[in-house]
Design a protein around this motif. Structure first.
Motif, PDB file in Angstrom:
ATOM      1  N   ALA A 192      19.567  45.805  18.124  1.00 45.89           N
ATOM      2  CA  ALA A 192      20.131  47.148  17.939  1.00 45.89           C
ATOM      3  C   ALA A 192      20.107  47.853  19.281  1.00 45.89           C
ATOM      4  O   ALA A 192      19.272  47.562  20.150  1.00 45.89           O
ATOM      5  CB  ALA A 192      19.346  47.936  16.895  1.00 45.89           C
ATOM      6  N   LEU A 193      21.003  48.806  19.437  1.00 50.97           N
ATOM      7  CA  LEU A 193      21.113  49.570  20.683  1.00 50.97           C
ATOM      8  C   LEU A 193      20.934  51.051  20.362  1.00 50.97           C
ATOM      9  O   LEU A 193      21.616  51.602  19.489  1.00 50.97           O
ATOM     10  CB  LEU A 193      22.471  49.343  21.345  1.00 50.97           C
ATOM     11  N   LEU A 194      19.992  51.673  21.077  1.00 49.92           N
ATOM     12  CA  LEU A 194      19.705  53.101  20.898  1.00 49.92           C
ATOM     13  C   LEU A 194      20.113  53.847  22.158  1.00 49.92           C
ATOM     14  O   LEU A 194      19.981  53.325  23.274  1.00 49.92           O
ATOM     15  CB  LEU A 194      18.220  53.314  20.616  1.00 49.92           C
TER      16      LEU A 194
ATOM     17  N   VAL B 136      14.176  50.401  14.173  1.00 54.43           N
ATOM     18  CA  VAL B 136      15.093  51.520  14.447  1.00 54.43           C
ATOM     19  C   VAL B 136      14.735  52.731  13.593  1.00 54.43           C
ATOM     20  O   VAL B 136      14.700  53.867  14.089  1.00 54.43           O
ATOM     21  CB  VAL B 136      16.554  51.077  14.187  1.00 54.43           C
ATOM     22  N   GLN B 137      14.441  52.495  12.325  1.00 57.41           N
ATOM     23  CA  GLN B 137      14.093  53.622  11.452  1.00 57.41           C
ATOM     24  C   GLN B 137      12.810  54.301  11.909  1.00 57.41           C
ATOM     25  O   GLN B 137      12.705  55.539  11.887  1.00 57.41           O
ATOM     26  CB  GLN B 137      13.938  53.123  10.009  1.00 57.41           C
ATOM     27  N   PHE B 138      11.849  53.506  12.344  1.00 57.95           N
ATOM     28  CA  PHE B 138      10.601  54.084  12.849  1.00 57.95           C
ATOM     29  C   PHE B 138      10.873  54.946  14.077  1.00 57.95           C
ATOM     30  O   PHE B 138      10.345  56.058  14.211  1.00 57.95           O
ATOM     31  CB  PHE B 138       9.606  52.977  13.196  1.00 57.95           C
TER      32      PHE B 138
ATOM     33  N   ASP C 233      12.739  58.161  13.033  1.00 54.51           N
ATOM     34  CA  ASP C 233      11.833  59.073  12.319  1.00 54.51           C
ATOM     35  C   ASP C 233      10.810  59.686  13.260  1.00 54.51           C
ATOM     36  O   ASP C 233      10.512  60.884  13.184  1.00 54.51           O
ATOM     37  CB  ASP C 233      11.123  58.317  11.187  1.00 54.51           C
ATOM     38  N   TYR C 234      10.264  58.840  14.145  1.00 58.34           N
ATOM     39  CA  TYR C 234       9.271  59.364  15.082  1.00 58.34           C
ATOM     40  C   TYR C 234       9.901  60.371  16.034  1.00 58.34           C
ATOM     41  O   TYR C 234       9.288  61.411  16.334  1.00 58.34           O
ATOM     42  CB  TYR C 234       8.649  58.216  15.875  1.00 58.34           C
ATOM     43  N   ASP C 235      11.106  60.084  16.492  1.00 59.46           N
ATOM     44  CA  ASP C 235      11.790  61.018  17.397  1.00 59.46           C
ATOM     45  C   ASP C 235      12.041  62.352  16.716  1.00 59.46           C
ATOM     46  O   ASP C 235      11.777  63.418  17.286  1.00 59.46           O
ATOM     47  CB  ASP C 235      13.104  60.399  17.866  1.00 59.46           C
TER      48      ASP C 235
ATOM     49  N   SER D 185      19.801  58.405  19.229  1.00 64.81           N
ATOM     50  CA  SER D 185      20.763  58.039  18.194  1.00 64.81           C
ATOM     51  C   SER D 185      21.003  56.539  18.227  1.00 64.81           C
ATOM     52  O   SER D 185      20.837  55.874  19.257  1.00 64.81           O
ATOM     53  CB  SER D 185      22.084  58.792  18.389  1.00 64.81           C
ATOM     54  N   LEU D 186      21.417  56.011  17.084  1.00 64.32           N
ATOM     55  CA  LEU D 186      21.682  54.579  16.942  1.00 64.32           C
ATOM     56  C   LEU D 186      23.139  54.318  17.295  1.00 64.32           C
ATOM     57  O   LEU D 186      24.059  54.862  16.674  1.00 64.32           O
ATOM     58  CB  LEU D 186      21.377  54.131  15.511  1.00 64.32           C
TER      59      LEU D 186
END
Length: 511
Positions: A45-47, A147-149, A152-154, A392-393
């Motif tokens: 995944a790329l953030l 990615v969800q972590f 959510d943490y952000d 963002s994802l």
């Protein structure tokens, strides 16, 4: 240098069994490893770290951190031991995850995770996350949890930071407001306790002091005049038997002259000393006239009437003098109190200035805190509406179509090539170590003789059978035993991929 290729080829054929055994062993091991290594699926995944959507000039953000620092913080939070163990057990990343120790699970998760951060001047800041698992679904699920972590943490960290900033400035405003109230109360209490000696009324009190001093001087002059009048009245009565307020019509010319001379003497004493000849001559004339005036005094009835009038006037003068002295005492007390307030004013000025200065400093801090609270409230609203800087994802994790490793063909080809090289190396090593005489050239070199003919060693059929049986047994062990041993290690000791990962880690390699 002449090479006897036929000789070396013959040696190779003679030691061909070594080559075949080594080649078979290495090839069998590579084939077994290629077949036993489990397939590895990769998902990524790329953030992207997006900037604030609202210009800083309109609303400065209250959550600020360097881009790379923010991603490093997120990575450290993601790679915590407890989080990795939870993700591994929730997704059943490993077949024996329930029996693995927490340290083994965390180390295996870190080993299968790849994180790459990228940033630069004028470039976007990105984070690429990859996970390799036993199946595509597991790899995609783990990356999805990663990615969800992170998201959510952000969100939680940005919101918590904005809320804590707003709460801090709200508490600061309340604290400074209470401090302002206390400081105002201290100033008011000080002003009430020192109302008579405040710097603001100093000019008025100085003017009042000047006025009272003038009144005091006037009253003292009045007292002195009344006392002088009393003394003159007594002196006139004693010398003439009359009072000073009697009309001059009833006086004799000598008495009128005596009054004139006394008045003249009083004026001269104000200018000349008593020893002055003019003053003495005038005093002698007055003494002579006093004798004449005494001889001209009337009888006892007139004298008694004059004495009575003298007592009345003296009593009036005493009353006026007492009243003036009472007024003088009051003025003196008022001046003393006024002087005390004036003396205390400089000290009160210093204390009051310090209190006012402290109040001004607190007021300045309060105004700044109110402005910052407004800014923090705007920043908190920006974070709630997700209009500020955020992660963002960009590319979502997907289930891969096929495994990314191992490359079984490459492993087998590499094993075969390694077997060939190792087999040839063993033959060469054995030839280098062998110093025996095997050809006519060796006889000539060692003994200096030229043989007529050479007879090679001829094996018996039984020796040939034993040799071939041993070769077949070794070859069978190489083809069957080596894969069996590798399979046993993979199943009963530790998976081959884990062993390879440990070896690569020891050698500093990245698989």
């Amino acid at each position: 240098m002449n090479l006897d290729l036929s000789f070396y080829f013959a040696i190779f054929l003679r030691r061909l069994h070594y080559f075949i055994v080594i080649f078979a062993l290495v090839t069998a091991a590579s084939v077994a490893a290629a077949l036993l290594l489990p397939p590895v699926y990769s998902s990524s995944a790329l953030l992207l770290l997006e900037g604030s959507r609202i210009p800083d000039a309109l609303a400065a953000p209250t959550v600020q951190a360097a881009a790379m620092e923010k991603f490093q913080t997120v990575e450290n939070r993601l790679m915590t031991r407890a989080n990795l163990i939870d993700i591994a057990r929730r997704n059943q990343v490993f077949e024996n995850v329930e029996t693995m120790s927490p340290d083994q699970t965390a180390d295996a998760m870190r080993g299968n995770t790849r994180i790459n951060k990228s940033t630069g001047r004028g470039e976007a800041t990105t984070m690429w996350i990859e996970f390799q698992g036993e199946s595509g679904e597991i790899a995609a699920a783990v990356v999805g949890d990663y990615v969800q972590f992170i998201l959510d943490y952000d969100l939680a960290s940005r919101t918590a930071s904005a809320e804590s900033t707003l709460e801090f400035f709200e508490n600061e405003v309340n604290r400074l407001d209470a401090e302002l109230d206390r400081m105002s109360a201290r100033i008011l209490d000080f002003q009430q306790k020192n109302a008579d000696a405040l710097p603001s009324t100093l000019t008025f009190r100085l003017g009042q002091q000047t006025l009272l001093q003038g009144r005091l001087a006037t009253i003292e002059n009045d007292i002195a005049t009344l006392k002088d009048q009393k003394a003159r009245m007594i002196a006139i009565f004693q010398s003439t038997g009359q009072i000073s307020n009697a009309t001059t019509a009833g006086q004799t010319p000598e008495a009128q002259q005596l009054d004139a001379l006394r008045s003249q003497l009083s004026d001269m004493l104000a200018v000349f000393a008593p020893s002055n000849p003019k003053v003495r001559v005038l005093q002698q004339k007055i003494a002579q006239l006093e004798e004449v005036v005494k001889a001209q005094l009337p009888g006892d009835g007139s004298a008694n009437q004059a004495a009575t009038m003298l007592d009345v006037q003296l009593a009036d003068l005493d009353t006026r003098i007492a009243l003036a002295e009472e007024q003088r005492a009051k003025l003196i007390d008022e001046l003393a109190v006024l002087q005390d307030t004036i003396d205390r004013t400089p000290a009160n000025q210093v204390v009051l200035d310090a209190l006012v200065r402290d109040q001004a400093n607190i007021q300045q801090q309060y105004d700044a805190a109110v402005a910052r609270r407004s800014q923090a409230a705007a920043g908190e609203r920006i974070q709630v509406l997700e209009q500020g800087e955020r992660i963002s994802l960009v590319e979502t994790p997907t289930v891969p179509d096929g495994p990314v490793s191992p490359n079984r063909t490459l492993i087998v080809a590499g094993g075969m090539l390694a077997g060939i090289v190792l087999g040839i190396a063993v033959i060469v090593l054995l030839e280098v170590l062998n110093r025996s005489v095997r050809r006519p050239k060796d006889l000539i070199d060692k003994f200096g003789i030229t043989p007529i003919v050479t007879i090679p060693y001829i094996r018996t059929p039984s020796e040939t059978m034993r040799r071939r049986s041993g070769f077949a047994a070794v070859l069978l062990v190489a083809i069957v035993g080596i894969p069996a041993i590798i399979y046993a290690v993979h199943i009963y000791y530790q998976p081959l991929d884990a062993i390879f990962a440990k070896v690569a880690e020891k050698l500093g390699l990245s698989l």
